[in-house]
Enzyme design. Sequence first.
Site, PDB file in Angstrom:
ATOM      1  N   HIS A   1       4.495 110.629 -23.649  1.00 27.94           N
ATOM      2  CA  HIS A   1       3.615 109.732 -24.402  1.00 27.94           C
ATOM      3  C   HIS A   1       4.439 108.696 -25.144  1.00 27.94           C
ATOM      4  O   HIS A   1       5.549 108.966 -25.593  1.00 27.94           O
ATOM      5  CB  HIS A   1       2.665 110.457 -25.352  1.00 27.94           C
ATOM      6  CG  HIS A   1       3.299 111.283 -26.442  1.00 27.94           C
ATOM      7  ND1 HIS A   1       4.480 111.941 -26.306  1.00 27.94           N
ATOM      8  CD2 HIS A   1       2.889 111.540 -27.704  1.00 27.94           C
ATOM      9  CE1 HIS A   1       4.753 112.587 -27.420  1.00 27.94           C
ATOM     10  NE2 HIS A   1       3.824 112.353 -28.301  1.00 27.94           N
TER      11      HIS A   1
ATOM     12  N   HIS B   1       4.581 121.784 -29.408  1.00 28.98           N
ATOM     13  CA  HIS B   1       3.221 121.290 -29.197  1.00 28.98           C
ATOM     14  C   HIS B   1       2.717 121.853 -27.868  1.00 28.98           C
ATOM     15  O   HIS B   1       3.427 121.773 -26.864  1.00 28.98           O
ATOM     16  CB  HIS B   1       3.210 119.761 -29.069  1.00 28.98           C
ATOM     17  CG  HIS B   1       3.597 119.020 -30.308  1.00 28.98           C
ATOM     18  ND1 HIS B   1       3.001 119.214 -31.530  1.00 28.98           N
ATOM     19  CD2 HIS B   1       4.527 118.057 -30.520  1.00 28.98           C
ATOM     20  CE1 HIS B   1       3.539 118.402 -32.427  1.00 28.98           C
ATOM     21  NE2 HIS B   1       4.475 117.693 -31.845  1.00 28.98           N
TER      22      HIS B   1
ATOM     23  N   GLU C   1       8.971 112.490 -37.017  1.00 27.11           N
ATOM     24  CA  GLU C   1       9.095 113.659 -36.148  1.00 27.11           C
ATOM     25  C   GLU C   1      10.395 113.559 -35.368  1.00 27.11           C
ATOM     26  O   GLU C   1      10.830 112.443 -35.035  1.00 27.11           O
ATOM     27  CB  GLU C   1       7.920 113.704 -35.157  1.00 27.11           C
ATOM     28  CG  GLU C   1       7.965 114.887 -34.168  1.00 27.11           C
ATOM     29  CD  GLU C   1       6.847 114.862 -33.120  1.00 27.11           C
ATOM     30  OE1 GLU C   1       6.355 113.756 -32.797  1.00 27.11           O
ATOM     31  OE2 GLU C   1       6.500 115.936 -32.614  1.00 27.11           O
TER      32      GLU C   1
ATOM     33  N   HIS D   1       8.050 107.755 -29.851  1.00 25.45           N
ATOM     34  CA  HIS D   1       6.604 107.501 -29.752  1.00 25.45           C
ATOM     35  C   HIS D   1       6.007 107.483 -31.143  1.00 25.45           C
ATOM     36  O   HIS D   1       6.705 107.722 -32.126  1.00 25.45           O
ATOM     37  CB  HIS D   1       5.932 108.602 -28.911  1.00 25.45           C
ATOM     38  CG  HIS D   1       5.913 109.939 -29.604  1.00 25.45           C
ATOM     39  ND1 HIS D   1       6.893 110.884 -29.419  1.00 25.45           N
ATOM     40  CD2 HIS D   1       5.067 110.469 -30.517  1.00 25.45           C
ATOM     41  CE1 HIS D   1       6.632 111.949 -30.164  1.00 25.45           C
ATOM     42  NE2 HIS D   1       5.535 111.726 -30.848  1.00 25.45           N
TER      43      HIS D   1
ATOM     44  N   TYR E   1       8.021 118.165 -37.757  1.00 27.12           N
ATOM     45  CA  TYR E   1       7.416 117.088 -38.545  1.00 27.12           C
ATOM     46  C   TYR E   1       8.041 117.123 -39.933  1.00 27.12           C
ATOM     47  O   TYR E   1       8.177 118.203 -40.520  1.00 27.12           O
ATOM     48  CB  TYR E   1       5.912 117.304 -38.722  1.00 27.12           C
ATOM     49  CG  TYR E   1       5.020 116.944 -37.558  1.00 27.12           C
ATOM     50  CD1 TYR E   1       5.395 116.051 -36.569  1.00 27.12           C
ATOM     51  CD2 TYR E   1       3.738 117.487 -37.483  1.00 27.12           C
ATOM     52  CE1 TYR E   1       4.529 115.721 -35.540  1.00 27.12           C
ATOM     53  CE2 TYR E   1       2.866 117.160 -36.454  1.00 27.12           C
ATOM     54  CZ  TYR E   1       3.273 116.285 -35.481  1.00 27.12           C
ATOM     55  OH  TYR E   1       2.400 115.961 -34.461  1.00 27.12           O
TER      56      TYR E   1
ATOM     57  N   HIS F   1       2.416 109.606 -37.635  1.00 25.05           N
ATOM     58  CA  HIS F   1       3.877 109.736 -37.642  1.00 25.05           C
ATOM     59  C   HIS F   1       4.487 108.829 -36.590  1.00 25.05           C
ATOM     60  O   HIS F   1       3.802 108.372 -35.677  1.00 25.05           O
ATOM     61  CB  HIS F   1       4.324 111.179 -37.385  1.00 25.05           C
ATOM     62  CG  HIS F   1       4.058 111.683 -35.980  1.00 25.05           C
ATOM     63  ND1 HIS F   1       2.938 112.400 -35.642  1.00 25.05           N
ATOM     64  CD2 HIS F   1       4.769 111.571 -34.826  1.00 25.05           C
ATOM     65  CE1 HIS F   1       2.974 112.710 -34.349  1.00 25.05           C
ATOM     66  NE2 HIS F   1       4.083 112.214 -33.818  1.00 25.05           N
TER      67      HIS F   1
END
Lengths: 124, 304
Positions: free
Chosen positions: B197, B243, B262, B148, B252, B211
């Site tokens: 996502h 997260h 990431e 993503h 990250y 990112h």
Amino acid sequence: MPIVTVHPSGEVIYLDPDETVLSGLYKAGYAYAVGCRRGGCAVCKVDCLRGRFHYNHPIADTVLTAGERADGTCLTCRAVPDGDITIEMRNEDLRLINPFLRQLNEKARVRAKSVVSGTESKEQ
Amino acid sequence: MGIMRMGYAHVRVTDMAEAKDHYANTLGLYEVLEEDGRVYYKGWDEWDHHSVVLEEGGVGLVKFGFKVQYEYDIDDIEKKAETFGCIVERMSKGENPEVSDGIRIHTPSDHLFEVYHAQTVLGTEVGTHNPESFPRHLVGVGVPAIDHALITCEDVKGMERFLTETFSFYATERVQTSLEPDADYIGTWMTSGNQIHQLAVIAGPQGKLHHFAFKLADWNEVGHAADLFSMDDVPIDVGPTRHGITRGQTVYFFDPAGNRNEVFAGGYTSFPDRPVSIWTPDQIGKGIFYHSRELNDRFTSVLT
């Protein structure tokens, strides 16, 4: 051997040849606001008040404007001093986070100075 | 089904030799093509020709590619993007090596999204006939696939509407200014399928990259990746941590040009009918970094 003097707090830090300003300050035990450390984000800029430096990588135009290339702006993660320089931090002072490294850097600086001035004793 | 996934990220790097070392030797992507100053990569578990394109000169995002399932999905998305008011161009087969024809959308966020329906199929590194679970001799982290991206723009609510109306994405999580119906959006996490996502958008300058991420299996792999970043002197921005938003596990880090990458594992299975998780601004630190519960000073300032 370049010496970096930092305004406004007055630290004097010794850098190895070909070392970037960012790398040298961190290796001397200091920290300040830095971002990617790889020339991409512009967070680690300071102002160079005296002395010259060059960049050891190409810097993207999105990171350093034409004006900034001429006005003494110094992107510390890619800037290698050509001799002694004086820089001024923009938004904060350096923070000393590793005093052990600071002591070693001070010794290295004094030793380099004595070599230059010819006062180094034979035992050293 | 329309958009299936984010198929490729095309980014600029200042030094191609350093970038190749990072993406091939540290991340373990497979180089599939070098042509016209661009280098193309795929992950071991990807079958299409490439998912990462590096271009020398500058830093930051050139464009993303999104893959649709059927050729006719392109016409549908083209109409919807034009109706939305975007500039849309047709692109021919081969404008991107080994990529089909499609469209190029200039998004309201000032990013460039390409939508295509096919790439030359190279196959995964384990094949399709009685496949092993993973290739025996992965390099470095050995990332299997791109996952993503997170981008910034000034009008997050508008961008969510664009992604909803043209890509048929839905939001899985949001950061809102309040819980009221008229709240503005600070961030939105969007997808089309069951992946938590595919594209997230947070408030910030137009046209910037926060990112792009690679998929890993679990906490152990995320920790192992972080170990390898230390070995290879890759600057770590944050992590390993979790997260709150998406529940994913993460590191990250920065590529040699300063683009943030990431590695991301986990994240729950999403469905369009699942109620959207809403985060309020006072809890955004916990939403982004679940353990430290505060943003670091790079999260909003380091963009390429």
